[in-house]
Design a protein around this motif. Structure first.
Motif, PDB file in Angstrom:
ATOM      1  N   VAL A   1     -13.481 -17.396 -28.449  1.00  0.00           N
ATOM      2  CA  VAL A   1     -12.165 -16.759 -28.335  1.00  0.00           C
ATOM      3  C   VAL A   1     -11.883 -16.426 -26.876  1.00  0.00           C
ATOM      4  O   VAL A   1     -10.770 -16.628 -26.376  1.00  0.00           O
ATOM      5  CB  VAL A   1     -12.116 -15.488 -29.210  1.00  0.00           C
ATOM      6  CG1 VAL A   1     -10.825 -14.726 -28.973  1.00  0.00           C
ATOM      7  CG2 VAL A   1     -12.274 -15.847 -30.677  1.00  0.00           C
ATOM      8  N   GLU A   2     -12.936 -15.990 -26.181  1.00  0.00           N
ATOM      9  CA  GLU A   2     -12.754 -15.620 -24.775  1.00  0.00           C
ATOM     10  C   GLU A   2     -12.404 -16.833 -23.917  1.00  0.00           C
ATOM     11  O   GLU A   2     -11.449 -16.812 -23.143  1.00  0.00           O
ATOM     12  CB  GLU A   2     -14.045 -14.977 -24.274  1.00  0.00           C
ATOM     13  CG  GLU A   2     -13.877 -14.252 -22.957  1.00  0.00           C
ATOM     14  CD  GLU A   2     -15.200 -13.638 -22.533  1.00  0.00           C
ATOM     15  OE1 GLU A   2     -15.532 -13.723 -21.347  1.00  0.00           O
ATOM     16  OE2 GLU A   2     -15.912 -13.106 -23.439  1.00  0.00           O
ATOM     17  N   SER A   3     -13.187 -17.920 -24.124  1.00  0.00           N
ATOM     18  CA  SER A   3     -12.889 -19.091 -23.286  1.00  0.00           C
ATOM     19  C   SER A   3     -11.533 -19.682 -23.646  1.00  0.00           C
ATOM     20  O   SER A   3     -10.855 -20.256 -22.796  1.00  0.00           O
ATOM     21  CB  SER A   3     -13.997 -20.146 -23.393  1.00  0.00           C
ATOM     22  OG  SER A   3     -14.453 -20.258 -24.706  1.00  0.00           O
TER      23      SER A   3
ATOM     24  N   LEU B   1     -15.392 -20.881 -35.504  1.00  0.00           N
ATOM     25  CA  LEU B   1     -15.054 -20.794 -34.089  1.00  0.00           C
ATOM     26  C   LEU B   1     -14.205 -19.552 -33.812  1.00  0.00           C
ATOM     27  O   LEU B   1     -14.415 -18.853 -32.817  1.00  0.00           O
ATOM     28  CB  LEU B   1     -14.286 -22.040 -33.650  1.00  0.00           C
ATOM     29  CG  LEU B   1     -15.087 -23.321 -33.504  1.00  0.00           C
ATOM     30  CD1 LEU B   1     -14.176 -24.490 -33.216  1.00  0.00           C
ATOM     31  CD2 LEU B   1     -16.114 -23.171 -32.389  1.00  0.00           C
ATOM     32  N   GLN B   2     -13.268 -19.287 -34.721  1.00  0.00           N
ATOM     33  CA  GLN B   2     -12.381 -18.148 -34.499  1.00  0.00           C
ATOM     34  C   GLN B   2     -13.134 -16.825 -34.553  1.00  0.00           C
ATOM     35  O   GLN B   2     -12.716 -15.835 -33.967  1.00  0.00           O
ATOM     36  CB  GLN B   2     -11.256 -18.145 -35.539  1.00  0.00           C
ATOM     37  CG  GLN B   2     -10.236 -19.233 -35.277  1.00  0.00           C
ATOM     38  CD  GLN B   2      -9.479 -19.620 -36.528  1.00  0.00           C
ATOM     39  OE1 GLN B   2      -9.376 -18.834 -37.458  1.00  0.00           O
ATOM     40  NE2 GLN B   2      -8.953 -20.829 -36.548  1.00  0.00           N
ATOM     41  N   LYS B   3     -14.282 -16.813 -35.277  1.00  0.00           N
ATOM     42  CA  LYS B   3     -15.067 -15.573 -35.350  1.00  0.00           C
ATOM     43  C   LYS B   3     -16.006 -15.419 -34.152  1.00  0.00           C
ATOM     44  O   LYS B   3     -16.547 -14.365 -33.914  1.00  0.00           O
ATOM     45  CB  LYS B   3     -15.904 -15.576 -36.636  1.00  0.00           C
ATOM     46  CG  LYS B   3     -15.078 -15.241 -37.872  1.00  0.00           C
ATOM     47  CD  LYS B   3     -15.984 -15.212 -39.100  1.00  0.00           C
ATOM     48  CE  LYS B   3     -15.219 -15.603 -40.344  1.00  0.00           C
ATOM     49  NZ  LYS B   3     -16.021 -16.464 -41.213  1.00  0.00           N
ATOM     50  N   ASP B   4     -16.201 -16.533 -33.428  1.00  0.00           N
ATOM     51  CA  ASP B   4     -17.159 -16.525 -32.314  1.00  0.00           C
ATOM     52  C   ASP B   4     -16.498 -15.912 -31.074  1.00  0.00           C
ATOM     53  O   ASP B   4     -15.556 -16.479 -30.523  1.00  0.00           O
ATOM     54  CB  ASP B   4     -17.580 -17.984 -32.060  1.00  0.00           C
ATOM     55  CG  ASP B   4     -18.584 -18.078 -30.922  1.00  0.00           C
ATOM     56  OD1 ASP B   4     -18.944 -17.020 -30.376  1.00  0.00           O
ATOM     57  OD2 ASP B   4     -18.964 -19.210 -30.587  1.00  0.00           O
ATOM     58  N   PRO B   5     -16.966 -14.732 -30.622  1.00  0.00           N
ATOM     59  CA  PRO B   5     -16.279 -14.054 -29.510  1.00  0.00           C
ATOM     60  C   PRO B   5     -16.260 -14.879 -28.226  1.00  0.00           C
ATOM     61  O   PRO B   5     -15.244 -14.884 -27.511  1.00  0.00           O
ATOM     62  CB  PRO B   5     -17.075 -12.762 -29.319  1.00  0.00           C
ATOM     63  CG  PRO B   5     -18.225 -12.805 -30.260  1.00  0.00           C
ATOM     64  CD  PRO B   5     -18.096 -13.986 -31.149  1.00  0.00           C
TER      65      PRO B   5
END
Lengths: 352, 438
Positions: free
Chosen positions: B244-246, B237-241
């Motif tokens: 991170v944005e939401s 999840l932390q790698k998923d941009p």
């Protein structure tokens, strides 16, 4: 000669340990059976009562060691045992007063009392551990001072062996040695004394007879003027003596660990049920049945068979029927077999 | 306070306690409590079915929970192909022989009479045992020899390597537990009530011994770690941009957001299961079947006189309740994503559940759920409170003094004491629990 060697091996690894363990279980099961007969419930706090009594005895042992008292070749714990029993008796009478009496007067169902005994077990469990660590801090000799409630405690002192394996070999000239630990001897002698005293008490004294009458038929006993509260009190006193003795003997023979004592509940219950709940004679028989089954089935027979069978047939593997990790399974299987075929146990107990 | 308002108010109170914990210790701690609380509530529902509906006393909940855990491993882990080809089939074959031996012995018991019965049964059992051991031991050795540091066991049935497989493991855990319950119920039900207690105590110890020692099945005390989980991993999840944005939109740090997200997903999954089981339990309670169960509980003799088969009904409800405990056990293993047989302690997995049911209100499903959350919260918090208390007691003592260390250490035992005390107090002064049966 081979036959004698095989016999010695078997005695050394199965019969002697089985006798000692059986005696310990028997004394434990006597307590369960008495409570069942008089108070009419299965006491789940029994294992933890044993643990409490043992810890009390260990604390007195440490105090005595601090004073430089010793019991000669015998372990100091035997000297401390009466004091341990006294403390446990006070504790049990207190529990009865605060907890069980209420339900007795309510005439609660046995299963409620079993649940209540679970609660008592929880509390004893915690108390025992706190006592042990506090007691170690206050009384223990230097090397034991850091003992914590969940630790293994070895409180045996005195002479280790009655006969060592080497002495036995020199005496008899056999290849195999027979070692008898002094704790095993102490266990058997104590067990005989305890059982003799208990049976004398139950069969010969007025109070003992009233206890048996109460166990057989409560209403009739009440009609004939037996004071139930007195019977119950005497029962708890005897149970305190039995549990503490059983716990101390087991602890001397192996070591004390709170969780192990809780786990002893299963073989002890198995012994009491196999013998027939409520029957003291049955509890003793059951104790030895369970102990011998456990020791014999988990013992690797390789050496014994090696002596008995001709060389060509001698086994390569350990010939261990079931690994020691499953020793609880054995008491359980015995229990199930008895439940299936003879629910009242070997000596007709009260239960169906 | 009217009767109808009591349960909702208590639920609000427990929710308040958990929210308070969230502000005090952080949202992660609170959500962890919620997740374990949900699972505890499911277990409490299972035990409530047995005790509250039918008056059956099961002291082996831990065993059924552990079986559920095993099912979770057996379903969700990938199979170890080398191990299967080395000795997997041999083990299965040996187990079949073992089962055939038992069936044969039972048949001999039923069909034959007199001395022939005893002799035939013994012969079948003894011969069967040695045949079983010789085949089984060789298979086990072969399997455990395969890369013992990493596998050394047969693995699970997750041939496709899908993460959602672990959810299938949950109902399978229920099935395994139901099977064990059937075995126990068949032998111990119909006898005295304490016998069931002792028999279940025994089966729990045996199930645990199997998990600890049968390395080919569960890796024993080497533990199975890294079970696939049905929710996304925090690191992914932390790698998923977009995540991170939401997270940033909510004003949250991505690390915190990802841990909360995963826990919330778990909470959602568990809630679905809890709601389904609760709904079914409510339906059962108010059905003719539920009334019959309570009639049996309250007066077995009368129910039997009315033509009810008491032992069969007891067996039924005992299996159902144990199955629910098995489901919850599989959930816990998935949530921990590891199976550690040594972590199964009877105090934590048997007696704690009992305290939940009795404090919550035996016979009332909502009471069981409430008890599950409340007692779980207490279980987590008592140690904290004990530490604070001991911290206060030892405030004046010198740093590093042995007595101080000792007192702080004994805070861990406060849990047992407190739980026992709560159980006894509730039984004495409010035996029907917080939310009594209607």
């Amino acid at each position: 000669m081979d036959f004698l060697n095989a016999l010695v091996v078997l005695t050394n690894f199965v019969i002697v340990p089985g006798l000692a363990y059986g005696a310990q279980l028997a004394i434990g099961a006597l307590g369960v059976t008495l409570i069942y007969g008089i108070l009419r419930f299965s006491n789940f706090a029994h294992g933890d009562t044993m643990a409490f009594g043992t810890v009390a005895t260990i604390l007195f042992t440490w105090i005595f060691q601090g004073w430089g008292l010793s019991f000669g070749p015998l372990p100091t714990a035997l000297l401390a045992l009466p004091f341990g029993i006294g403390l446990t008796a006070l504790f049990l009478l207190g529990t009865d007063r605060v907890v069980y009496r209420f339900y007795r007067q309510q005439k609660a169902k046995p299963v409620i009392l079993v649940i209540v005994s679970l609660g008592v077990m929880f509390i004893m469990n915690g108390l025992t551990r706190v006592f042990l660590s506090l007691g170690a801090y206050a009384f223990a000799p230097e090397r034991e001072r850091d003992t914590r409630g969940t630790d293994d405690v070895n409180f045996f002192d005195g002479e280790r062996f009655i006969i060592t394996a080497r002495n036995f070999k020199e005496m008899t000239g056999l290849d195999e040695g027979l070692a008898i630990k002094s704790t095993q001897g102490i266990t058997l002698i104590t067990a005989i004394i305890v059982v003799a005293l208990l049976f004398w008490f139950l069969n010969k004294t007025r109070t003992g007879k009233s206890m048996r009458a109460f166990s057989d038929n409560e209403d009739l006993a009440l009609l004939s003027g037996i004071n139930p509260e007195r019977v119950v009190m005497v029962t708890w006193l005897i149970v305190a003596a039995l549990t503490t003795t059983a716990g101390v003997l087991y602890g001397l023979d192996k070591s004390f660990k709170a969780f192990t004592f809780f786990q002893l509940l299963l073989p002890i219950f198995a012994a009491a049920i196999v013998g027939g709940l409520g029957s003291p004679l049955g509890a003793i028989a059951g104790g030895f049945v369970v102990a011998f089954a456990e020791v014999a089935i988990t013992y690797p027979l390789k050496k014994v068979l090696g002596y008995l069978l001709p060389e060509s047939l001698a086994p390569d593997s350990l010939v261990q029927l079931i690994s020691t990790d499953y020793k609880f399974a054995i008491s359980f299987v015995i229990l199930i077999i008895v439940l299936l075929f003879k629910p009242t146990g070997l000596f007709k107990g009260q239960s169906v | 306070m009217t009767h109808s308002m009591r349960a909702p108010l208590l639920f609000v109170l427990v929710a308040g306690l958990i929210i308070f914990t969230g502000f005090w210790k952080g949202p992660n701690v609170a959500l962890t409590i919620v997740n374990y609380g949900l699972i505890s509530a499911i277990m409490a529902l299972g035990v409530n079915l047995q005790w509250g509906f039918a008056g059956l006393f099961n002291v082996g909940i831990m065993g059924f929970v552990a079986l559920g855990g095993l099912a979770s491993v057996l379903i969700s882990m990938p199979p170890v192909k080398e191990a299967w080809s080395a000795g997997g089939l041999q083990i299965i074959f040996a187990l079949l022989i073992g089962a055939a031996t038992v069936v044969g012995a039972v048949m001999a018991q039923k069909r034959l009479k007199g001395r022939a019965k005893t002799l035939a049964t013994l012969a079948i059992l003894i011969v069967g045992f040695f045949v079983f051991r010789s085949i089984f031991d060789a298979g086990v050795q072969a399997v455990e020899a395969i890369n013992p540091a990493a596998t050394g066991y047969l693995g699970g049935l997750n041939f496709v390597g899908a993460n959602w497989f672990s959810i299938i493991g949950w109902p399978v855990g229920g099935l395994l537990a139901a099977g064990a319950a059937w075995l126990i119920g068949k032998t111990a039900l119909g006898l005295r009530s304490d016998y069931l207690a002792i028999a279940t105590l025994g089966i729990a110890e045996i199930i645990l011994a199997v998990l600890k020692n049968e390395d080919w099945l569960s890796r024993g005390v080497k533990n199975v770690v890294g079970l696939p989980r049905p929710v996304p991993y925090e690191t992914d999840l932390q790698k998923d941009p977009s995540f991170v944005e939401s997270a940033a939109n909510f004003g949250l740090d991505p690390v915190l957001a990802s841990t909360l997200y995963a826990k919330l997903l778990y909470a959602g999954l568990f809630t679905i299961f809890l709601v389904i089981i609760l709904w079914m339990a409510q339906k059962a309670l108010n059905s003719p079947w539920g009334r019959m169960m309570r009639a049996i509980r309250d007066n077995e003799v009368a129910a039997e006189a009315m033509g009810k088969d008491v032992t069969a009904r007891h067996l039924q409800i005992f299996i159902l309740g144990s199955a629910i405990c098995g489901i919850a056990g599989a959930m816990i293993t998935t949530l921990d994503s590891q199976l550690t047989p040594t972590s199964y302690q009877p105090l934590r997995f048997t007696f704690l559940i009992w305290v939940m049911v009795i404090v919550g209100g035996s016979g009332n499903n909502f009471g069981a759920v409430l008890g599950g959350f409340l007692i779980w919260w207490l279980w987590v918090m008592v140690e904290e409170l004990g530490l604070i208390l001991m911290g206060g007691l030892t405030f004046g003592m010198a740093e590093g003094s042995a007595l101080k260390a000792l007192l702080i250490d004994s805070a861990a035992h406060m849990r047992l004491l407190t739980m026992g005390l709560i159980l006894l107090l509730v039984l004495r002064f409010s035996p029907r629990g917080l939310v009594p049966e209607k």
